[in-house]
Design an enzyme around this catalytic site. Sequence first.
Site, PDB file in Angstrom:
ATOM      1  N   SER A 249      48.523  37.848  35.470  1.00  0.00           N
ATOM      2  CA  SER A 249      50.054  37.755  35.776  1.00  0.00           C
ATOM      3  C   SER A 249      50.337  36.549  36.176  1.00  0.00           C
ATOM      4  CB  SER A 249      49.381  38.239  37.121  1.00  0.00           C
ATOM      5  OG  SER A 249      51.186  38.024  37.894  1.00  0.00           O
TER       6      SER A 249
ATOM      7  N   TYR B  17      47.964  38.825  45.931  1.00  0.00           N
ATOM      8  CA  TYR B  17      48.113  39.333  44.601  1.00  0.00           C
ATOM      9  C   TYR B  17      47.734  38.229  43.694  1.00  0.00           C
ATOM     10  CZ  TYR B  17      50.062  41.050  40.313  1.00  0.00           C
ATOM     11  OH  TYR B  17      50.371  41.355  38.930  1.00  0.00           O
TER      12      TYR B  17
ATOM     13  N   LYS C 187      44.074  37.466  41.205  1.00  0.00           N
ATOM     14  CA  LYS C 187      44.571  37.496  39.384  1.00  0.00           C
ATOM     15  C   LYS C 187      43.962  35.985  38.677  1.00  0.00           C
ATOM     16  CE  LYS C 187      46.161  41.552  38.451  1.00  0.00           C
ATOM     17  NZ  LYS C 187      45.202  41.984  37.286  1.00  0.00           N
TER      18      LYS C 187
END
Length: 341
Positions: A127, A152, A156
Amino acid sequence: MSATVLVTGGAGFIGSHTCVELLQHGYEVVVIDDHSNSSPHALERVAKVAGRPVAAAYEADLRDRAALDRVFAAHRIDTVVHFAAKRAVGESVEKPTEYYDVNLGGTTALLHAMRVHGVQRLVFSSSCSIYGDAPVGIPLTENDPAAPTNPYATAKWLCEQLLADACRHQPELSVLALRYFNPVGAHPSGLLGEDPHGVPGNVMPYLAQVAVGRRDRLSVFGDDYPTADGTGVRDYIHVVDVADGHRVALEHLGDDRGMRVFNLGTGVGTSVLELIAAFQAACGRPIPYEITRRRPGDVAALVADPGAVAHAWNWTASRGLAAMCADAWRFQDLNPDGYPD
Ligand code: UD1
């Protein structure tokens, strides 16, 4: 015999569109998905759009090592495309340990199963969020430093580290991490699209649900960012382009061993207010919105420099913002309540 690809999270938004692309290009597809944020009906739609079904679909959590082992034992898997993960920035700030548990734990279990079963090719869903708060107006290259601003994004980034270490330890591995910018839109057939469980955490599905009358108004999270109109700027990319990028990635996995990283974006930045205007034009109705406070964990602007993948694979995203909005709206209009329960 055609190659078999295991798609984790294959019933989800990007996963289902990628299944279509792979099926249409002759791959056999096996799906594993826990349906925590997807519908099993998505795979019926995949079969309709692609003209043939996936070879098998398993409902399981990737951290369930026994279940994963059974899937790898039942199929001659050539390549894994790994999407399955939790993916809401706001929720990740509220429940950080859950994000590390699911997103890192799932990836670790997958690597373990791949090693046990001799599978050496992986495409990982990374991402743009790992770049964090980038200077406005400067497109991001793969060499820019990581500076994640929420769990988040940190998860990643940690997964990328984990994969790089696995490649150092197992030189036979070929891993491609694709850092997507903001995937939106839907399949032009109107059969496949984004159908998040509960209140959408992302702007595009929220906009679509306002347009169809399921929600009153969109909250625009902050208009005091250092951007042209003060709202957050993102590089939105059509989900069919993202799916096509995965198909091309599979063709290039064998180019080299070890870990490689590429951005998947368009290089075009769009503010939240510009996105609302484009969506209104696509659906032909006004979208009520109000400006609210910034969302914790958000950044001002993230725009890709898409040059590396263009150079390496001669590939660029081809669909613009109008198509992204028109296709997202078509899916929402034809499926006002999403996939059937
Ligand atoms: C985040 C990740 C991105 C990831 C995506 C997956 C970051 C910086 N980006 O995208 O890498 O692919 O999650 O889900 O961590 N907004 C509103 N109102 C809303 C929702 C969003 O104004 O109701 C705004 C946000 O403040 C932001 C833009 O819309 O400026 C896009 O937000 P969203 O769709 O949630 O995606 P990101 O947070 O950029």
